[in-house]
Design a protein around this motif. Structure first.
Motif, PDB file in Angstrom:
ATOM      1  N   PRO A 144      73.752  74.228 -28.809  1.00 42.93           N
ATOM      2  CA  PRO A 144      74.885  73.626 -28.102  1.00 42.93           C
ATOM      3  C   PRO A 144      75.059  72.147 -28.445  1.00 42.93           C
ATOM      4  CG  PRO A 144      73.647  75.028 -26.617  1.00 42.93           C
ATOM      5  CD  PRO A 144      72.856  74.953 -27.886  1.00 42.93           C
ATOM      6  N   GLN A 145      73.963  71.439 -28.682  1.00 49.36           N
ATOM      7  CA  GLN A 145      74.019  70.059 -29.161  1.00 49.36           C
ATOM      8  C   GLN A 145      73.244  70.021 -30.487  1.00 49.36           C
ATOM      9  OE1 GLN A 145      74.548  67.110 -30.571  1.00 49.36           O
ATOM     10  NE2 GLN A 145      75.472  66.616 -28.593  1.00 49.36           N
ATOM     11  N   PRO A 146      73.960  70.113 -31.617  1.00 48.28           N
ATOM     12  CA  PRO A 146      73.290  70.219 -32.923  1.00 48.28           C
ATOM     13  C   PRO A 146      72.375  69.056 -33.260  1.00 48.28           C
ATOM     14  CG  PRO A 146      75.619  70.816 -33.098  1.00 48.28           C
ATOM     15  CD  PRO A 146      75.420  70.232 -31.735  1.00 48.28           C
ATOM     16  N   PHE A 147      72.581  67.888 -32.643  1.00 45.64           N
ATOM     17  CA  PHE A 147      71.718  66.756 -32.962  1.00 45.64           C
ATOM     18  C   PHE A 147      70.256  67.040 -32.629  1.00 45.64           C
ATOM     19  CE2 PHE A 147      74.623  63.336 -34.146  1.00 45.64           C
ATOM     20  CZ  PHE A 147      73.778  62.561 -34.913  1.00 45.64           C
ATOM     21  N   VAL A 148      70.022  67.909 -31.640  1.00 43.36           N
ATOM     22  CA  VAL A 148      68.646  68.263 -31.307  1.00 43.36           C
ATOM     23  C   VAL A 148      67.990  68.972 -32.487  1.00 43.36           C
ATOM     24  CG1 VAL A 148      67.183  69.624 -29.759  1.00 43.36           C
ATOM     25  CG2 VAL A 148      69.138  68.358 -28.838  1.00 43.36           C
ATOM     26  N   GLN A 149      68.742  69.840 -33.171  1.00 48.44           N
ATOM     27  CA  GLN A 149      68.208  70.516 -34.345  1.00 48.44           C
ATOM     28  C   GLN A 149      68.045  69.554 -35.533  1.00 48.44           C
ATOM     29  OE1 GLN A 149      71.165  73.822 -34.137  1.00 48.44           O
ATOM     30  NE2 GLN A 149      69.384  75.152 -34.441  1.00 48.44           N
ATOM     31  N   ILE A 150      68.938  68.569 -35.629  1.00 49.80           N
ATOM     32  CA  ILE A 150      68.793  67.553 -36.688  1.00 49.80           C
ATOM     33  C   ILE A 150      67.499  66.773 -36.479  1.00 49.80           C
ATOM     34  CG2 ILE A 150      69.750  65.401 -37.598  1.00 49.80           C
ATOM     35  CD1 ILE A 150      72.522  66.532 -37.059  1.00 49.80           C
ATOM     36  N   TYR A 151      67.235  66.407 -35.216  1.00 51.22           N
ATOM     37  CA  TYR A 151      65.981  65.712 -34.926  1.00 51.22           C
ATOM     38  C   TYR A 151      64.785  66.591 -35.289  1.00 51.22           C
ATOM     39  CZ  TYR A 151      68.378  61.963 -32.366  1.00 51.22           C
ATOM     40  OH  TYR A 151      69.158  60.891 -32.020  1.00 51.22           O
ATOM     41  N   ALA A 152      64.909  67.905 -35.036  1.00 55.31           N
ATOM     42  CA  ALA A 152      63.803  68.807 -35.367  1.00 55.31           C
ATOM     43  C   ALA A 152      63.580  68.865 -36.873  1.00 55.31           C
ATOM     44  CB  ALA A 152      64.092  70.202 -34.816  1.00 55.31           C
ATOM     45  N   LEU A 153      64.653  68.877 -37.657  1.00 55.30           N
ATOM     46  CA  LEU A 153      64.539  68.905 -39.116  1.00 55.30           C
ATOM     47  C   LEU A 153      63.876  67.638 -39.649  1.00 55.30           C
ATOM     48  CD1 LEU A 153      68.047  70.362 -40.092  1.00 55.30           C
ATOM     49  CD2 LEU A 153      65.839  71.541 -40.246  1.00 55.30           C
ATOM     50  N   ALA A 154      64.220  66.491 -39.043  1.00 52.55           N
ATOM     51  CA  ALA A 154      63.724  65.207 -39.543  1.00 52.55           C
ATOM     52  C   ALA A 154      62.396  64.802 -38.913  1.00 52.55           C
ATOM     53  CB  ALA A 154      64.762  64.119 -39.294  1.00 52.55           C
ATOM     54  N   LEU A 155      62.264  64.982 -37.614  1.00 52.46           N
ATOM     55  CA  LEU A 155      61.121  64.450 -36.875  1.00 52.46           C
ATOM     56  C   LEU A 155      60.087  65.505 -36.517  1.00 52.46           C
ATOM     57  CD1 LEU A 155      63.141  62.238 -34.328  1.00 52.46           C
ATOM     58  CD2 LEU A 155      62.284  61.568 -36.584  1.00 52.46           C
ATOM     59  N   GLY A 156      60.431  66.771 -36.712  1.00 53.57           N
ATOM     60  CA  GLY A 156      59.548  67.830 -36.257  1.00 53.57           C
ATOM     61  C   GLY A 156      59.873  68.216 -34.824  1.00 53.57           C
ATOM     62  N   LYS A 157      59.297  69.309 -34.356  1.00 51.04           N
ATOM     63  CA  LYS A 157      59.611  69.802 -33.013  1.00 51.04           C
ATOM     64  C   LYS A 157      59.188  68.814 -31.928  1.00 51.04           C
ATOM     65  CE  LYS A 157      59.541  74.727 -34.167  1.00 51.04           C
ATOM     66  NZ  LYS A 157      58.937  76.057 -33.907  1.00 51.04           N
ATOM     67  N   GLY A 158      58.013  68.208 -32.098  1.00 46.33           N
ATOM     68  CA  GLY A 158      57.563  67.233 -31.102  1.00 46.33           C
ATOM     69  C   GLY A 158      58.485  66.038 -31.016  1.00 46.33           C
ATOM     70  N   GLY A 159      58.893  65.532 -32.177  1.00 45.78           N
ATOM     71  CA  GLY A 159      59.825  64.409 -32.193  1.00 45.78           C
ATOM     72  C   GLY A 159      61.152  64.783 -31.592  1.00 45.78           C
TER      73      GLY A 159
END
Length: 528
Positions: A310-325
């Motif tokens: 629903p908020q794609p930025f959360v997935q972008i953060y996961a791609l760049a920072l990992g799930k914890g980030g």
């Protein structure tokens, strides 16, 4: 209208306010930091950019986003200066509808005031409720990151999913509203805490995100960022580009919030005006830097549009920072949005308080009262009831709710443009008492405000996806039209002695036109 005839208590003569009148007065205890934060945090530059970033990519792509943002900054700064000028002369709760009324002059003040009052109430109350769903979307997007199955799927077509979003949004609204019952000296800390959260979020995005992007999927090239175009709306090429102003101008709408708390701000004729202008400039500058940063740090467009949260930025953060980030940044963003919503409720409740104090709302006698410590808590309660009811629309249809959300910015933009137009045509030489003078540039600035806000208004009521279908139709114009019709009805059924009486309009105009060498008392209305 009680608020339209009041001047700053620090300069106004002692008229022997009685006990009943004292029950209608707000506690004046805030300073510049609170005034600035009221607008800056309500706008929430980084949360705003993230929320509509993907709309900008669809409408014109990266090149349209950064170029329209520069144009929007220029004209929004001018608009903020125009509002700051009149705020300095009339630093009152209710702010924008009173400014619009007084800008129209005595003959049309009451009509304009009634219409803009209902416009702004609609805008601010809708924004506060819809922001809770935006926050909920951040939180539930972690389910997509961790690939958690939800019965029926993570889609708004699933009634169980809509019910889940609704329940979470309602809980977030309760949290945001609850903070508004704090004493004013405590709520000052909420302003400062919100500022701290936003800047922490910003600096982590500036430092941590680029480092991790460099080590993972890599940056976008300068050519992609500054020349890349995209048409994801289906609109003709020219209008597709113009639609990017929905992203650019939308992230800078709402800086009038500092005016709503003017009666709680010390030295309001100076501080509230500064709060409006400086918050607009800060939001624009930080928002532009954030936009450029995200354009370089997001994956390629094919990857972006394949994200399903629903908020794609959360997935972008996961791609760049990992799930914890991603979890950490999501929590930070959600907390920032909760603070953002709470501060928006501060501004909206002061607006409702002012309209009720002026006697035009049902139960005005109750809504327009303040607590013993000078807080409009009854107006805050009204905000909760309205917001809670509005969020229930999620249960029936997400399309209906998003249409109402899109209508949230339209009334505010319409009010900005109307004030510019009225200052240009009706009262170009009024409000000489202002301490935020525009000088010889005032008429061009009034014209620029009216012109640009008309463009933004047309973008906000335009369909975003073409060809237009029942599902893609933008109901913003219908909602604004309905609110306007209701306001006009209220204008005719509300007696003049109940709201915006002609003599009080003349008194307010006279007070705004006093110069430092003239009497500080409010001029008497003309006879006849």
């Amino acid at each position: 209208m009680s608020s339209s005839v009041k001047s700053d208590p620090e300069t106004a003569p002692d008229n022997g306010v009685d006990q009943d009148a004292a029950q209608l007065q707000l506690n004046r205890s805030w300073h510049f930091i609170e005034s600035f934060a009221a607008s800056f945090c309500a706008l929430n530059f980084i949360g705003g950019v993230r929320s509509v970033f993907f709309l900008g990519l669809l409408a014109g792509g990266p090149a349209a986003m950064w170029s329209s943002y520069i144009i929007s900054m220029f004209f929004m700064f001018i608009t903020a200066a125009v509002l700051a000028e009149i705020c300095s002369a009339l630093p009152l709760s209710g702010s924008i509808y009173i400014w619009a009324a007084e800008s129209a002059g005595p003959k049309y003040a009451r009509f304009v005031g009634v219409v803009v009052a209902w416009w702004t109430c609609t805008a601010w109350m809708t924004f506060s409720a819809s922001n809770c769903q935006t926050t909920a979307n951040y939180i539930v997007s972690l389910l997509a990151v961790y690939e958690v199955d939800f019965p029926g799927g993570i889609t708004m077509d699933n009634v169980k999913w809509r019910a889940f979003i609704w329940a979470l949004s309602e809980a977030l609204l309760i949290v945001s509203v609850a903070m508004n019952y704090l004493p004013s000296r405590w709520y000052s800390r909420v302003f400062k805490f919100s500022l701290g959260l936003m800047m922490l979020d910003f600096f982590l995005c500036v430092i941590w995100l680029p480092i991790r992007v460099h080590n993972t999927y890599g940056f976008r090239s300068a050519k992609e960022v500054f020349t890349g175009t995209y048409n994801g709306t289906g609109a003709p090429a020219g209008w597709n580009w113009i639609l990017s102003f929905l992203f650019a101008a939308g992230t800078m709408t709402g800086f009038d919030a500092a005016g709503h708390i003017a009666e709680e701000t010390k030295n309001a004729s100076v501080i509230a005006a500064k709060g409006i202008f400086t918050s607009a400039v800060a939001t624009g500058c930080f928002g532009f830097v954030t936009t450029i940063l995200f354009l370089f740090c997001t994956p390629d467009l094919d990857t972006l549009f394949s994200l399903s949260a629903p908020q794609p930025f959360v997935q972008i953060y996961a791609l760049a920072l990992g799930k914890g980030g991603a979890v950490f940044m999501t929590i930070l963003a959600a907390l920032g949005l909760i603070m953002n919503t709470s501060i928006a409720i501060v501004a909206a409740s002061r607006l409702i308080f002012a309209v009720a104090r002026d006697g035009v709302l049902p139960l005005s006698w109750w809504i327009g009262r303040v607590s013993k410590d000078g807080q409009p808590r009854n107006a805050v309660t009204v905000m909760y009831v309205f917001g809670s009811a509005l969020l229930c629309v999620i249960l029936a249809s997400n399309v209906a709710f998003t249409s109402l959300v899109s209508a949230g910015g339209v009334p505010t933009i319409a009010a900005y443009g109307l004030i510019g137009l009225l200052r240009l045509t009706m009262t170009p030489n009024s409000f000489r008492s202002t301490k935020f003078k525009l000088g010889v540039f005032r008429r061009p600035m009034y014209a620029a405000t009216a012109f640009f806000q008309a463009i933004v208004f047309s973008v906000m009521i335009s369909p975003f996806f073409f060809p237009v279908t029942a599902e893609s139709f933008n109901f913003a114009s219908v909602i604004l039209g309905a609110v306007t019709i209701f306001a006009i009805i209220m204008y005719f059924v509300t007696p003049e002695d109940k709201w915006l009486r002609p003599e009080t309009v003349r008194q307010a105009l006279a007070a705004g036109d006093l110069t430092s060498s003239e009497s500080a008392s409010i001029a008497k209305p003309e006879s006849g």
